[in-house]
Design a protein around this motif. Structure first.
Motif, PDB file in Angstrom:
ATOM      1  N   LEU A 360       0.831  -1.212   0.000  1.00 20.92           N
ATOM      2  CA  LEU A 360       0.000   0.000   0.000  1.00 20.92           C
ATOM      3  C   LEU A 360       0.864   1.260   0.000  1.00 20.92           C
ATOM      4  CD1 LEU A 360      -2.788  -1.100   2.509  1.00 20.92           C
ATOM      5  CD2 LEU A 360      -3.087  -0.611   0.058  1.00 20.92           C
ATOM      6  N   GLU A 361       1.990   1.204   0.715  1.00 25.31           N
ATOM      7  CA  GLU A 361       2.909   2.352   0.752  1.00 25.31           C
ATOM      8  C   GLU A 361       3.489   2.617  -0.641  1.00 25.31           C
ATOM      9  OE1 GLU A 361       4.687   5.555   2.432  1.00 25.31           O
ATOM     10  OE2 GLU A 361       3.310   4.176   3.433  1.00 25.31           O
ATOM     11  N   LEU A 362       3.855   1.556  -1.338  1.00 29.26           N
ATOM     12  CA  LEU A 362       4.399   1.708  -2.685  1.00 29.26           C
ATOM     13  C   LEU A 362       3.314   2.172  -3.654  1.00 29.26           C
ATOM     14  CD1 LEU A 362       7.131   1.313  -4.070  1.00 29.26           C
ATOM     15  CD2 LEU A 362       6.419  -0.992  -4.705  1.00 29.26           C
ATOM     16  N   PHE A 363       2.087   1.704  -3.446  1.00 32.83           N
ATOM     17  CA  PHE A 363       0.944   2.123  -4.260  1.00 32.83           C
ATOM     18  C   PHE A 363       0.726   3.638  -4.130  1.00 32.83           C
ATOM     19  CE2 PHE A 363      -3.820   2.508  -4.587  1.00 32.83           C
ATOM     20  CZ  PHE A 363      -3.892   2.302  -5.960  1.00 32.83           C
ATOM     21  N   LYS A 364       0.883   4.115  -2.904  1.00 36.23           N
ATOM     22  CA  LYS A 364       0.740   5.551  -2.651  1.00 36.23           C
ATOM     23  C   LYS A 364       1.882   6.327  -3.302  1.00 36.23           C
ATOM     24  CE  LYS A 364       0.449   8.871   1.188  1.00 36.23           C
ATOM     25  NZ  LYS A 364       0.479   9.032   2.671  1.00 36.23           N
ATOM     26  N   GLU A 365       3.101   5.770  -3.208  1.00 34.77           N
ATOM     27  CA  GLU A 365       4.270   6.436  -3.782  1.00 34.77           C
ATOM     28  C   GLU A 365       4.160   6.573  -5.299  1.00 34.77           C
ATOM     29  OE1 GLU A 365       8.736   5.123  -4.909  1.00 34.77           O
ATOM     30  OE2 GLU A 365       8.208   4.781  -2.792  1.00 34.77           O
ATOM     31  N   MET A 366       3.709   5.518  -5.964  1.00 32.26           N
ATOM     32  CA  MET A 366       3.644   5.563  -7.424  1.00 32.26           C
ATOM     33  C   MET A 366       2.653   6.631  -7.893  1.00 32.26           C
ATOM     34  SD  MET A 366       1.554   2.043  -8.466  1.00 32.26           S
ATOM     35  CE  MET A 366       1.536   2.431 -10.209  1.00 32.26           C
ATOM     36  N   GLN A 367       1.597   6.838  -7.127  1.00 32.05           N
ATOM     37  CA  GLN A 367       0.634   7.874  -7.511  1.00 32.05           C
ATOM     38  C   GLN A 367       1.195   9.266  -7.246  1.00 32.05           C
ATOM     39  OE1 GLN A 367      -3.699   6.747  -6.673  1.00 32.05           O
ATOM     40  NE2 GLN A 367      -2.606   5.308  -5.325  1.00 32.05           N
ATOM     41  N   GLU A 368       1.945   9.406  -6.161  1.00 31.28           N
ATOM     42  CA  GLU A 368       2.575  10.694  -5.855  1.00 31.28           C
ATOM     43  C   GLU A 368       3.613  11.073  -6.899  1.00 31.28           C
ATOM     44  OE1 GLU A 368       4.100  10.056  -1.967  1.00 31.28           O
ATOM     45  OE2 GLU A 368       2.185  10.487  -0.945  1.00 31.28           O
ATOM     46  N   ARG A 369       4.259  10.060  -7.488  1.00 31.15           N
ATOM     47  CA  ARG A 369       5.262  10.314  -8.524  1.00 31.15           C
ATOM     48  C   ARG A 369       4.634  10.359  -9.925  1.00 31.15           C
ATOM     49  NH1 ARG A 369      10.642   9.862  -7.320  1.00 31.15           N
ATOM     50  NH2 ARG A 369      11.202   9.156  -5.210  1.00 31.15           N
ATOM     51  N   ASN A 370       3.313  10.430  -9.972  1.00 30.16           N
ATOM     52  CA  ASN A 370       2.581  10.548 -11.238  1.00 30.16           C
ATOM     53  C   ASN A 370       2.721   9.319 -12.139  1.00 30.16           C
ATOM     54  OD1 ASN A 370       1.561  13.191 -10.711  1.00 30.16           O
ATOM     55  ND2 ASN A 370       3.569  14.043 -11.263  1.00 30.16           N
TER      56      ASN A 370
END
Length: 518
Positions: A360-370
């Protein structure tokens, strides 16, 4: 008439310097002998492409040279004549230089075998055609092939031909495997393959093993020549091409040296062999766990995202999640941005290994990095949630997909249906199919067919019948294999009346389709 000793020597010399001289400088009786029934069919070989190994080229137009005999397929007048001897000799000369290629590929022993078996080779019905051979090779004949090649016999080529069998890809691979393990040159055998079974010469596994053979003999110049020839035929290499690296590598220093030489050769030849070869090399090194060497290959060739994804995927298979995430940062530093697919590899592996918080943390990161999640990203989380029985969470992801305009894949629907079934929540599985079929039209047939199939596997042929009947009443066509299996199950259990209803509904559906088509 028996030739004198000096004449035989002269003819032997001529046949070695040019294997066709003997045919055209022999006595007139030779021409008549070639017209005999034994030599009625004369056809030119069709090599895959012109290359450094075309030792016996033929023209498709008859030559006007007065000394060349003209022999037709019926033994009379027109013969597709060989290239003029002087032209062929010049080809041999240019080949032997071959930008530095070693002369061992073209050795006098090979040319000599042409003179020993010259008439037999011309009498074959079709060069490189399996139909001209008696039958497929047997295990005993494979052993005979290997023994003959191992012996280095001067007449090896003619003896291989005299066996009159057709090699399969598997048998050719086995021969190369043995030769490579014993570090025996396979160049003459490869040449024989190109002349008599050119379809094998274009096979990726056969070509890859030929490259492996050069590597085991530390012959990188010949490797380059072979790759250039394979590239003409758009051959793609497999990981079989680099088995020698696993054998030869004994230290980090030697590893880098061997790999550097291979990369240099691949970069020089370019084309399909370079692209497929680099990919195969990276995959092999990754499987061996030699990620540093794999990254070295990427730096020396091309910093492609697809190459880095190979490393990411293998690291995830090894549960090296920290290494995979560190590689994401390394990629950015060298100017290669990761993609959604790159993140999907890591997220999927984290979920499969119970590391849901990290996923979930990586899922959030990928969206933050567009890097917007795609349908596959959501499917990973949906499968994981359904597996854990958290269907409410799974439906939230489904709703999120709708907001983003993403339609679930067939396999996403399967996550819900199969998970409900595994928990014996059959009613909820049915309700999911009915509700989703109206919403996702493109998946409706698939979902109903899956539901019927699962009921059938659960030994409930009646429920499977009901599902199929319901979908056909809605105008949906079931998968034919599922329909047949349900039909057989009903008849086998004595429910012929239900089978009859199903057959009628299916026939009616087919009739309606035929009318609409008109």
């Amino acid at each position: 008439m028996e030739l004198s000793k000096s004449s035989r020597k002269k003819l032997t010399y001529l046949s070695i310097s040019n294997p066709f001289n003997y045919l055209f400088l022999h006595s007139p009786q030779s021409s008549s002998s070639l017209s005999s029934p034994q030599f009625k069919t004369l056809v030119s070989p069709k090599p895959c492409q012109t290359s450094i190994f075309n030792r016996t080229q033929f023209l498709t137009e008859p030559t006007s040279h007065p000394y060349f005999p003209s022999i037709s397929s019926t033994g009379s007048s027109s013969f597709c004549s060989p290239i003029h001897p002087s032209s062929l000799s010049s080809q041999f000369s240019s080949f032997s230089s071959c930008n530095g290629c070693k002369n061992q590929i073209l050795n006098l022993r090979f040319l000599k075998s042409y003179s020993y078996n010259r008439f037999r080779w011309f009498s074959l019905a079709s060069f490189g055609n399996n139909n001209s051979r008696v039958g497929d090779v047997t295990p005993k004949q494979v052993s005979d092939f290997i023994e003959l090649i191992r012996s280095g016999d001067d007449e090896m080529e003619s003896k291989l031909t005299s066996m009159n069998v057709s090699l399969s890809v598997a048998s050719a691979v086995e021969i190369f495997r043995v030769l490579n393990s014993e570090k025996i040159s396979a160049l003459r055998f490869l040449d024989w393959i190109k002349l008599f079974q050119p379809e094998l010469y274009c096979n990726s596994d056969v070509c890859s093993l030929a490259i492996d053979n050069c590597g085991r003999l530390d012959d990188y110049e010949t490797m380059r020549c072979l790759l250039g020839d394979f590239g003409v035929n758009q051959v793609c290499l497999t990981d079989k091409a680099f088995g020698f690296l696993n054998v030869m590598i004994s230290s980090k220093a030697s590893t880098r040296k061997c790999i550097s030489r291979v990369v240099e050769v691949l970069n020089r030849v370019g084309g399909s062999c370079c692209v497929s070869g680099v990919r195969a090399l990276i995959e092999m090194l990754s499987v061996l766990g030699s990620f540093e060497m794999a990254k070295y290959v990427i730096i020396k060739t091309s910093k492609k995202l697809s190459y880095y994804n190979i490393l990411i995927r293998e690291m995830c298979l090894r549960h090296d999640f920290r290494g995979a995430q560190d590689l994401l940062n390394e990629m950015r530093q060298v100017g290669c941005e990761p993609s959604t697919l790159t993140y999907n590899y890591i997220i999927s592996s984290l979920c499969k290994n119970g590391k849901n918080a990290e996923a979930l943390e990586l899922f959030k990161e990928m969206q933050e990095r567009n890097y917007p999640p795609d349908a596959a990203t959501y499917e990973i989380f949906i499968w994981n949630s359904c597996r854990l029985g958290e269907f409410d969470v799974a439906f939230q992801y489904l709703d999120d997909m709708a907001v983003r305009g993403l339609e679930p894949r067939h396999s996403t629907h399967a996550a819900f249906i199969k998970s409900y079934f595994s928990l014996q929540r059959f009613k909820e599985a049915y309700e999911y199919v009915v509700n989703s079929a109206d919403k996702y039209k493109r998946s409706s047939n698939v979902m109903y067919s899956w539901l019927a199939s699962l009921h059938l596997k659960n030994n409930n042929g009646v429920m499977a019948h009901n599902v199929l009947l319901e979908m056909m009443n809605k105008g949906l066509r079931p998968h034919f294999t599922v329909y047949i299996k349900v039909l057989k199950s009903l008849r086998k259990s004595g429910r012929d009346n239900l089978a009859g209803y199903l057959t009628t509904a299916f026939s009616s559906l087919r009739s309606e389709s035929s009318v609409e088509a008109k």
